[in-house]
Design an enzyme around this catalytic site. Structure first.
Site, short mmCIF file in Angstrom:
data_model
loop_
_atom_site.label_atom_id
_atom_site.label_comp_id
_atom_site.label_asym_id
_atom_site.label_seq_id
_atom_site.Cartn_x
_atom_site.Cartn_y
_atom_site.Cartn_z
N SER A 1 6.92 1.02 7.85
CA SER A 1 7.00 0.32 6.44
C SER A 1 7.83 1.38 5.60
CB SER A 1 5.43 0.37 5.89
OG SER A 1 5.09 -0.10 4.60
N TYR B 1 -3.06 3.91 4.17
CA TYR B 1 -2.01 3.10 4.60
C TYR B 1 -0.47 3.90 4.96
CZ TYR B 1 1.23 -0.85 5.57
OH TYR B 1 2.24 -1.78 6.26
#
Length: 270
Positions: free
Chosen positions: A150, A163
């Site tokens: 990501s 995250y």
């Protein structure tokens, strides 16, 4: 037409495992793998969704595909399924570690169970699956690991501490693995994405506020999947989308304080 032909030659007749294959980017990658003559091996918790997709792929492309039910939060179950796949197929050519989840919350508020689940799904399952497939790829002197990371792994923002930490881990693991097996004919690619229009935000941001704020910037999962499949069995080091977010991450590496100050409002949209 030339680029499409080249891609077809690389994917055709290749068996590729995709985790998190029942929805979102995973579902679309399986579709594009089949579209170009490959054999998707689909892993997810929902066997019903996988079987429906398997039927649709067969009807549309006359391509065989395989489905395996697995809960990636269960390490023993993952190992059992991977070993089953290896025993039932002569050769596996690729592994796309796509499954992942996120919960956006401040460190002071996040539930520890959510922390453990994110690391188990985003990091440990990815590492475990890779480790289980590596001897097989090495023996056949062929393979491709694609790890969905990501842009959060490059720029952490408020409420994404856990995250972002998992995606930092994925990037570190991916880069080290690439160096370790550089002498073998095994490719390793990291995929760093900004927000994608999938059901990811149902869990990550139940309020819907963040999704509304970035709606106009969201990536199309089908286009993302097509891009990833186009780079299968190539030496592509990273796929970074959208391009302007990748430019932002490079700027951040050089001038972190300036970017944090100028984009404070944007960073706090979650």
């Amino acid at each position: 037409m030339v680029s499409i032909t080249i891609m077809q030659n690389k994917v055709t007749n290749k068996k590729i495992i995709v985790t998190g294959a029942s929805s979102g980017i995973g579902e679309r990658m399986c579709w594009h793998i089949a579209k170009h003559g490959g054999t998707p091996i689909m892993l997810a918790r929902s066997i019903e969704k996988l079987q429906n997709q398997q039927k649709l792929i067969n009807q549309t492309f006359d391509i065989s595909s395989y489905v395996y039910q697995v809960d990636l939060l269960n390490a023993d179950e993952l190992e059992k399924v991977i070993r089953q796949v290896l025993s039932e197929h002569t050769q596996i050519h690729g592994l796309i570690n796509n499954a992942g989840a996120g919960v956006f919350d401040y460190v002071r508020d996040i539930q520890w169970l959510d922390v453990e689940r994110m690391f188990q799904l985003n990091v440990f399952a990815l590492m475990r699956g890779t480790k289980l497939l590596l001897p097989h790829f090495s023996q056949n002197q062929e393979g491709h690991f694609v790890n969905i990371a990501s842009q959060a792994g490059k720029i952490a923002t408020p409420k994404s501490s856990i995250y972002a930490s998992t995606k930092h881990a994925v990037l570190g693991f991916t880069n080290a693995l690439r160096l370790e097996i550089s002498s073998k004919n095994i490719h390793v690619t990291a995929v760093n994405l900004g927000p994608v229009r999938t059901n990811f935000f149902t869990t990550a941001d139940p309020s819907g506020n963040y999704q509304k704020s970035v709606e106009r910037y969201m990536l199309d999962p089908d286009k993302v999947a097509d891009n990833i499949v186009k780079h299968l069995f190539t030496k592509k080091r990273e796929i970074n989308l959208p391009w302007w977010m990748e430019m932002g991450s490079k700027f951040y590496q050089l001038f972190p304080r300036a970017l944090e100050k100028s984009l404070r409002k944007q960073f706090n949209q979650k």
